[in-house]
Design an enzyme around this catalytic site. Structure first.
Site, PDB file in Angstrom:
ATOM      1  N   LYS A 210      33.173  50.657  -2.619  1.00  0.00           N
ATOM      2  CA  LYS A 210      32.451  51.491  -1.645  1.00  0.00           C
ATOM      3  C   LYS A 210      31.291  52.210  -2.333  1.00  0.00           C
ATOM      4  O   LYS A 210      30.166  52.189  -1.865  1.00  0.00           O
ATOM      5  CB  LYS A 210      33.434  52.489  -1.034  1.00  0.00           C
ATOM      6  CG  LYS A 210      32.839  53.406  -0.016  1.00  0.00           C
ATOM      7  CD  LYS A 210      33.932  54.234   0.654  1.00  0.00           C
ATOM      8  CE  LYS A 210      33.313  55.368   1.465  1.00  0.00           C
ATOM      9  NZ  LYS A 210      34.317  56.188   2.134  1.00  0.00           N
ATOM     10  N   GLU A 216      36.306  50.913 -13.439  1.00  0.00           N
ATOM     11  CA  GLU A 216      37.149  49.715 -13.565  1.00  0.00           C
ATOM     12  C   GLU A 216      36.464  48.507 -12.936  1.00  0.00           C
ATOM     13  O   GLU A 216      36.366  47.431 -13.535  1.00  0.00           O
ATOM     14  CB  GLU A 216      38.502  49.924 -12.855  1.00  0.00           C
ATOM     15  CG  GLU A 216      39.429  50.896 -13.529  1.00  0.00           C
ATOM     16  CD  GLU A 216      39.290  52.314 -12.976  1.00  0.00           C
ATOM     17  OE1 GLU A 216      38.173  52.664 -12.521  1.00  0.00           O
ATOM     18  OE2 GLU A 216      40.269  53.054 -13.015  1.00  0.00           O
ATOM     19  N   GLY A 270      38.204  54.494   1.726  1.00  0.00           N
ATOM     20  CA  GLY A 270      38.619  53.346   0.916  1.00  0.00           C
ATOM     21  C   GLY A 270      39.957  52.771   1.351  1.00  0.00           C
ATOM     22  O   GLY A 270      40.090  51.564   1.585  1.00  0.00           O
ATOM     23  N   ARG A 271      40.959  53.627   1.506  1.00  0.00           N
ATOM     24  CA  ARG A 271      42.300  53.125   1.842  1.00  0.00           C
ATOM     25  C   ARG A 271      42.411  52.716   3.310  1.00  0.00           C
ATOM     26  O   ARG A 271      43.472  52.290   3.756  1.00  0.00           O
ATOM     27  CB  ARG A 271      43.360  54.149   1.467  1.00  0.00           C
ATOM     28  CG  ARG A 271      43.172  55.532   2.065  1.00  0.00           C
ATOM     29  CD  ARG A 271      44.061  56.546   1.371  1.00  0.00           C
ATOM     30  NE  ARG A 271      43.779  57.919   1.758  1.00  0.00           N
ATOM     31  CZ  ARG A 271      42.812  58.673   1.237  1.00  0.00           C
ATOM     32  NH1 ARG A 271      42.006  58.166   0.323  1.00  0.00           N
ATOM     33  NH2 ARG A 271      42.641  59.925   1.620  1.00  0.00           N
ATOM     34  N   GLU A 356      48.044  59.107  -0.982  1.00  0.00           N
ATOM     35  CA  GLU A 356      46.682  59.554  -1.262  1.00  0.00           C
ATOM     36  C   GLU A 356      46.145  60.365  -0.072  1.00  0.00           C
ATOM     37  O   GLU A 356      45.331  61.271  -0.239  1.00  0.00           O
ATOM     38  CB  GLU A 356      45.754  58.356  -1.546  1.00  0.00           C
ATOM     39  CG  GLU A 356      44.481  58.770  -2.255  1.00  0.00           C
ATOM     40  CD  GLU A 356      43.731  57.605  -2.866  1.00  0.00           C
ATOM     41  OE1 GLU A 356      43.341  57.689  -4.039  1.00  0.00           O
ATOM     42  OE2 GLU A 356      43.520  56.592  -2.169  1.00  0.00           O
ATOM     43  N   HIS A 387      69.466  44.767  -4.400  1.00  0.00           N
ATOM     44  CA  HIS A 387      70.136  44.585  -5.693  1.00  0.00           C
ATOM     45  C   HIS A 387      69.546  45.492  -6.754  1.00  0.00           C
ATOM     46  O   HIS A 387      69.740  45.268  -7.949  1.00  0.00           O
ATOM     47  CB  HIS A 387      70.030  43.114  -6.116  1.00  0.00           C
ATOM     48  CG  HIS A 387      70.663  42.202  -5.110  1.00  0.00           C
ATOM     49  ND1 HIS A 387      71.954  41.745  -5.208  1.00  0.00           N
ATOM     50  CD2 HIS A 387      70.180  41.712  -3.935  1.00  0.00           C
ATOM     51  CE1 HIS A 387      72.241  40.986  -4.165  1.00  0.00           C
ATOM     52  NE2 HIS A 387      71.178  40.960  -3.370  1.00  0.00           N
ATOM     53  N   LYS A 515      40.150  61.107 -14.285  1.00  0.00           N
ATOM     54  CA  LYS A 515      38.941  60.303 -14.535  1.00  0.00           C
ATOM     55  C   LYS A 515      37.998  61.068 -15.461  1.00  0.00           C
ATOM     56  O   LYS A 515      37.449  60.511 -16.405  1.00  0.00           O
ATOM     57  CB  LYS A 515      38.201  60.051 -13.217  1.00  0.00           C
ATOM     58  CG  LYS A 515      38.726  58.924 -12.384  1.00  0.00           C
ATOM     59  CD  LYS A 515      37.652  58.576 -11.349  1.00  0.00           C
ATOM     60  CE  LYS A 515      38.212  57.979 -10.098  1.00  0.00           C
ATOM     61  NZ  LYS A 515      37.243  57.858  -9.025  1.00  0.00           N
TER      62      LYS A 515
HETATM   63  C1  G6Q Z   1      40.816  55.284  -1.278  1.00  0.00           C
HETATM   64  C2  G6Q Z   1      40.240  55.870  -2.455  1.00  0.00           C
HETATM   65  C3  G6Q Z   1      40.237  55.002  -3.677  1.00  0.00           C
HETATM   66  C4  G6Q Z   1      39.052  54.035  -3.728  1.00  0.00           C
HETATM   67  C5  G6Q Z   1      38.957  53.491  -5.139  1.00  0.00           C
HETATM   68  C6  G6Q Z   1      37.831  52.501  -5.282  1.00  0.00           C
HETATM   69  O1  G6Q Z   1      40.834  55.805  -0.211  1.00  0.00           O
HETATM   70  O2  G6Q Z   1      39.000  56.374  -2.145  1.00  0.00           O
HETATM   71  O3  G6Q Z   1      41.413  54.277  -3.849  1.00  0.00           O
HETATM   72  O4  G6Q Z   1      39.203  53.033  -2.792  1.00  0.00           O
HETATM   73  O5  G6Q Z   1      38.781  54.550  -6.041  1.00  0.00           O
HETATM   74  O6  G6Q Z   1      36.622  53.090  -4.949  1.00  0.00           O
HETATM   75  P1  G6Q Z   1      35.347  52.228  -4.731  1.00  0.00           P
HETATM   76  O7  G6Q Z   1      35.584  51.335  -3.569  1.00  0.00           O
HETATM   77  O8  G6Q Z   1      34.225  53.191  -4.489  1.00  0.00           O
HETATM   78  O9  G6Q Z   1      35.144  51.423  -5.981  1.00  0.00           O
END
Ligand code: G6Q
Length: 550
Positions: A210, A216, A270-271, A356, A387, A515
């Site tokens: 996003k 990462e 994002g989620r 989250e 199990h 972070k």
């Molecule tokens: C979700 C969070 C988080 C996000 C990641 C990746 O709601 O905001 O999990 O999706 O940190 O972020 P980017 O899509 O910006 O790389």
């Protein structure tokens, strides 16, 4: 203002629930079933092919009425409308929350800052359709003209968990000649193990971020880009890399042409983003038709959530039950067990969605909260987890409310596998509720021919207290539509909990501190001197690691 003006745990509705819960803590579910022949129909709901049975909970009609009063106290109906209408309910980030617009299948206008968001959403959907079909048909090829058969999603968190879960859930619909991979972790192993399997000529990378600033994802994307260029040269990037982002400038800076970029918007968290172009890999894997069906299923749940009475509203009921146990029984965990191999990644996906969103301790009015918010979510696919951690569910010192999810029909009706699976899910929820008394345990041991001494020694270990709550969600079959309904169900459940807890479910500031510290530690790990600025434990761990890496 979006939040509730007064602390919810000071309300009359909360007090009533507190008192009533004390009474209900002494009630046996089995007795309630015995005294109420209509209990199952009273506490069940249906939507399309989805059935929710919540009768195996420590509730009665009065408890539900009091819980609904709490929802009304929190002004839930209005809050739901505000979300659907594009109000900026993500207060800390001053953003609308419109993942529902992504699946607004009747296409009515939805305005953010006076602008209808639907034309842009529809334009990107068209782009997803064209591109996914071209990749599947092999009309969009790699640099050397070969079909792109290995599709790699590079992303993390919300840009990984949703698409990964859905691609797995819809595996049955994948084209036979295509494979799908996910690289999320910064651990080089994640990248190396995927790249080792691939041929650059047939590999397409989808870089999902996003913000397009996530360390990462950018690090993994750079490594993959180099891997591709080393083999096919720089011009190949245009045919092997696409991006999904809200940040065109960063995408371009990274070296991906904006023509190869699929947009989404800051009103999609994002989620909550698998319905956007973040779901591009879902459309490639399962076909655009299935991607649309997934949106249709989610839309059906949206309509139900928006318009059904609170008392017969699936997400509302699940949220109220969660609040009942968290806030009035002191329960801190919730387990989700899909009995479907294709849904094996659902618990991991829901861990992020729920924790989250609602793992917060400051309310919408800027106060530290004095009541519990999100439970810890865990789970895994049944029967595997029977199990492992089910021991604790059956005989642990306190109970863990459970959601059981299963399709009546499997995509793989082999022999009697599915009937055994069905028998297991039903047996587990029954066992959790009924338990086994010490007298029954003794009886069983006696029938096996054990001596009185042996029976006395063992009977307590064989006792199950029972009275442990669960919900059962049954689908006819898990297809794309059902998946959409199921995920939207949990999204809205999470939203309702957030409304009642008076928190902003749509930011995630809790992930920031670690972070920031990692950025500080990185040069220290790379430098000569051992740092002294941290706490003694961290200083010593840094020194030890540096020594081991010499
Ligand atoms: C979700 C969070 C988080 C996000 C990641 C990746 O709601 O905001 O999990 O999706 O940190 O972020 P980017 O899509 O910006 O790389």
């Amino acid at each position: 203002m979006f939040g509730i003006s007064r602390e919810i745990n000071k309300s009359r509705a909360w007090n009533k629930l507190n008192k009533y819960a004390r009474k209900m803590q002494k009630v046996e579910m089995a007795d309630m079933f015995a005294h109420d022949k209509k209990r199952v129909s009273r506490f069940s709901l249906d939507l399309d092919n989805m059935h929710l049975d919540y009768s195996k909970n420590l509730i009665d009609s009065k408890a539900m009425l009091y819980l609904l009063a709490l929802a009304n106290k929190a002004d839930l109906k209005n809050k739901i409308e505000q979300m659907f209408n594009g109000a900026k309910i993500n207060s800390t980030e001053k953003r609308a929350v419109l993942h529902t617009a992504l699946r607004n299948r009747d296409n009515h206008p939805i305005y953010v800052d006076g602008q209808d968001v639907m034309p842009e959403i529809n334009r990107v959907l068209g782009k997803i359709k064209d591109f996914s079909e071209a990749v599947r048909l092999g009309t969009f090829t790699g640099h050397t003209g070969k079909k792109l058969t290995n599709i790699v999603n590079i992303g993390i968190g919300g840009s990984d968990l949703g698409p990964k879960m859905a691609v797995e859930a819809l595996r049955r619909y994948h084209l036979k000649d295509m494979n799908f991979y996910f690289i999320s972790n910064i651990d080089g192993t994640a990248c190396a193990e995927v790249l080792n399997k691939l041929d650059p000529e047939t590999t397409l990378f989808i870089v999902c971020s996003k913000t397009f600033t996530t360390v990462e994802t950018l690090t993994n994307a750079k490594t993959c880009r180099k891997w591709l260029i080393d083999s096919l040269g720089e011009p190949a990037v245009a045919k092997h890399f696409v991006a999904v982002s809200t940040n065109a400038a960063e995408v371009e800076k990274f070296g991906i042409n904006v023509d190869n970029m699929f947009e989404f918007w800051d009103f999609v968290g994002g989620r909550y983003s698998m319905w956007s172009a973040i779901g591009l890999i879902i459309a490639i894997a399962a076909g655009y038709d299935n991607f649309e069906k997934m949106l249709d299923g989610a839309h059906a749940m949206d309509e139900h959530f928006r318009y059904a009475d609170l008392a017969s509203n699936m997400p509302v009921i699940l949220a109220l039950l969660s609040i009942w146990y968290v806030n009035f029984f002191g329960i801190r965990n919730h387990v989700i067990v899909p009995y479907d191999q294709y849904l094996s990644l659902l618990p991991a996906y829901l861990q992020q969605l729920v924790m989250e969103s609602n793992g917060k301790s400051v309310d919408m009015n800027n106060n530290f909260i004095t009541y519990q918010t999100s439970p810890v979510i865990f789970g895994g696919a049944g029967t595997d987890v029977q199990h492992s951690f089910f021991q604790l569910l059956h005989q642990g010192t306190s109970f863990v409310p459970c959601d059981f999810i299963i399709p009546a029909i499997s995509h793989n009706e082999i022999g009697n596998h599915h009937e055994i699976l069905l028998a297991n899910i039903l047996a587990q929820s029954e066992a959790l509720m009924k338990g086994k008394t010490t007298a029954q345990a003794a009886e069983e041991l006696k029938a096996k021919g054990l001596s009185s001494k042996e029976i006395a020694d063992l009977k307590r270990y064989k006792t199950f207290k029972g009275n442990r709550p669960s919900n059962t969600i049954i689908f006819k079959k898990i297809d794309a539509y059902a998946l959409g309904e199921l995920v939207a169900l949990y999204e809205h459940k999470t939203f309702v909990e957030g409304v009642i807890w008076n928190i902003n479910s749509f930011d995630q500031m809790g992930v920031e501190l670690g972070k920031q510290l990692a950025l500080k530690i990185l040069p220290e790990l790379q430098g000569e001197a051992n740092p002294e600025a941290h706490d003694a434990s961290t200083n010593s761990l840094i020194a030890l690691i540096k020594n081991l890496r010499k």
